[in-house]
Design a protein around this motif. Structure first.
Motif, PDB file in Angstrom:
ATOM      1  N   ALA A   1      10.465   5.863  -3.506  1.00 34.73           N
ATOM      2  CA  ALA A   1       9.777   4.605  -3.212  1.00 34.73           C
ATOM      3  C   ALA A   1      10.051   3.576  -4.304  1.00 34.73           C
ATOM      4  O   ALA A   1      10.311   3.919  -5.458  1.00 34.73           O
ATOM      5  CB  ALA A   1       8.273   4.849  -3.101  1.00 34.73           C
TER       6      ALA A   1
ATOM      7  N   TRP B   1       9.366  10.106  -3.742  1.00 39.28           N
ATOM      8  CA  TRP B   1       9.141  10.171  -2.300  1.00 39.28           C
ATOM      9  C   TRP B   1      10.343  10.798  -1.588  1.00 39.28           C
ATOM     10  O   TRP B   1      10.205  11.471  -0.560  1.00 39.28           O
ATOM     11  CB  TRP B   1       8.872   8.767  -1.747  1.00 39.28           C
TER      12      TRP B   1
ATOM     13  N   ILE C   1      -0.066   0.458  -8.035  1.00 34.76           N
ATOM     14  CA  ILE C   1       0.551   0.011  -6.786  1.00 34.76           C
ATOM     15  C   ILE C   1      -0.301  -1.077  -6.151  1.00 34.76           C
ATOM     16  O   ILE C   1      -1.526  -0.942  -6.029  1.00 34.76           O
ATOM     17  CB  ILE C   1       0.707   1.186  -5.792  1.00 34.76           C
TER      18      ILE C   1
ATOM     19  N   THR D   1      -0.806  -3.267  -2.668  1.00 34.75           N
ATOM     20  CA  THR D   1      -0.487  -3.167  -1.244  1.00 34.75           C
ATOM     21  C   THR D   1      -0.603  -4.526  -0.559  1.00 34.75           C
ATOM     22  O   THR D   1      -1.604  -5.234  -0.728  1.00 34.75           O
ATOM     23  CB  THR D   1      -1.423  -2.155  -0.550  1.00 34.75           C
TER      24      THR D   1
ATOM     25  N   GLY E   1       3.676  -1.180  -0.141  1.00 34.49           N
ATOM     26  CA  GLY E   1       3.315  -1.106  -1.545  1.00 34.49           C
ATOM     27  C   GLY E   1       4.434  -1.495  -2.486  1.00 34.49           C
ATOM     28  O   GLY E   1       5.609  -1.164  -2.257  1.00 34.49           O
TER      29      GLY E   1
ATOM     30  N   ASN F   1       6.204   1.611   3.062  1.00 33.80           N
ATOM     31  CA  ASN F   1       5.084   1.579   3.997  1.00 33.80           C
ATOM     32  C   ASN F   1       4.092   2.654   3.560  1.00 33.80           C
ATOM     33  O   ASN F   1       4.379   3.846   3.642  1.00 33.80           O
ATOM     34  CB  ASN F   1       5.589   1.848   5.414  1.00 33.80           C
ATOM     35  N   MET F   2       2.936   2.247   3.073  1.00 29.54           N
ATOM     36  CA  MET F   2       1.989   3.198   2.507  1.00 29.54           C
ATOM     37  C   MET F   2       1.497   4.223   3.524  1.00 29.54           C
ATOM     38  O   MET F   2       1.006   5.297   3.152  1.00 29.54           O
ATOM     39  CB  MET F   2       0.810   2.449   1.894  1.00 29.54           C
TER      40      MET F   2
ATOM     41  N   PHE G   1       2.553   8.192   3.513  1.00 29.67           N
ATOM     42  CA  PHE G   1       1.912   9.243   2.738  1.00 29.67           C
ATOM     43  C   PHE G   1       0.906  10.050   3.557  1.00 29.67           C
ATOM     44  O   PHE G   1       0.466  11.115   3.124  1.00 29.67           O
ATOM     45  CB  PHE G   1       1.239   8.636   1.500  1.00 29.67           C
TER      46      PHE G   1
END
Length: 260
Positions: free
Chosen positions: A40, A96, A142, A144, A150, A181-182, A185
């Motif tokens: 990320a 990530w 982070i 958003t 983020g 794109n949060m 997760f």
């Protein structure tokens, strides 16, 4: 005598026919392909020094530009790169990117996995679950956006992401961020390649994006061979030789096993 000769001839003909029908396994080729998946807030350019090192060692290196828009789309980008390999490959993920290679690594061309300060969920788990029970990381901030993507806070970027990098490199990383794109997760994994593929892990001991105990726990859970290095979360850029050495070890290890 004629009957005996006929029987011998028939036996020889049958043996020849069976030898033609039964496939003989080909000798396994050594692993000379490496596929790198970024994490990320970054893109593939951060792998440049690892790329240069590995290509000098004779590897064919492919860098995936995963969009960071969803796990499905990042995995699709990785599979696309794997499909283009001309033989077995070591699949490498940072941060990530570890989640991505865990899902995509079941691809038939993947011979081994390397996690570079990376996440490694199991089947049915989310990436977010990996953080549960571990210490927070206050220096990794982070922000958003309204549409759910983020970015690492600009003022905190060096401290949280790449404190061991030079100012010019930090500025480039900071200003070239690829937002994630949060929602990714919270996506559950359908596959965990580390359950069937041998794994290695490089852990940055000064990583501010993850709690150290979390990194060690994840690497140990998947049975990875662990290498620790004094570095920030940006170890893919600040410690390229250690990362490349580990990838090289992984490739040689899986090659040796395949050739037995």
């Amino acid at each position: 005598m004629e009957l005996a000769q006929f029987s011998l001839s028939l036996a020889a003909t049958t043996a020849l026919a069976l030898a033609t029908l039964i496939p003989v396994p080909a000798l396994a080729a050594p692993v000379k392909n490496v596929v790198l998946v970024h994490g990320a807030f970054a893109d593939g350019s951060g792998w440049r020094s690892v790329y240069d090192d590995l290509t000098k060692r004779g590897y064919r290196v492919t860098i995936v530009q995963n969009p960071l828009t969803s796990l499905e789309e990042d995995v699709a980008a990785t599979r696309r790169a794997l499909d283009r390999q001309d033989g077995p490959a070591v699949l490498v993920g940072h941060s990530w990117g570890g989640t991505v290679i865990t899902e995509a690594g079941i691809h038939e061309k993947v011979a081994g996995l390397v996690y570079v300060s990376a996440l490694s969920p199991d089947v049915g788990e989310t990436t977010a679950k990996q953080y549960e029970g571990f210490a927070p990381t206050p220096e990794f901030v982070i922000e958003t956006t309204k549409d759910g993507f983020g970015f690492v806070n600009l003022d905190k970027f060096k401290a949280g992401f790449a404190h061991d990098a030079g100012d010019e490199d930090v500025a480039f990383l900071r200003d070239s961020q690829v937002p994630i794109n949060m929602a990714v997760f919270a996506t559950k994994l359908k596959n965990a390649a580390w359950r069937t593929k041998p794994s290695w892990a490089v852990i940055a001991t000064e990583d501010k994006a993850f709690d150290q105990a979390m990194l060690v726990h994840m690497a140990e859970r998947i049975g990875a061979r662990i290498t620790k290095v004094s570095a920030s979360h940006a170890l893919f850029m600040t410690q390229p030789k250690i990362v490349a050495d580990t990838i090289d070890q992984a490739a040689k290890s899986v090659s040796a096993k395949a050739m037995r």
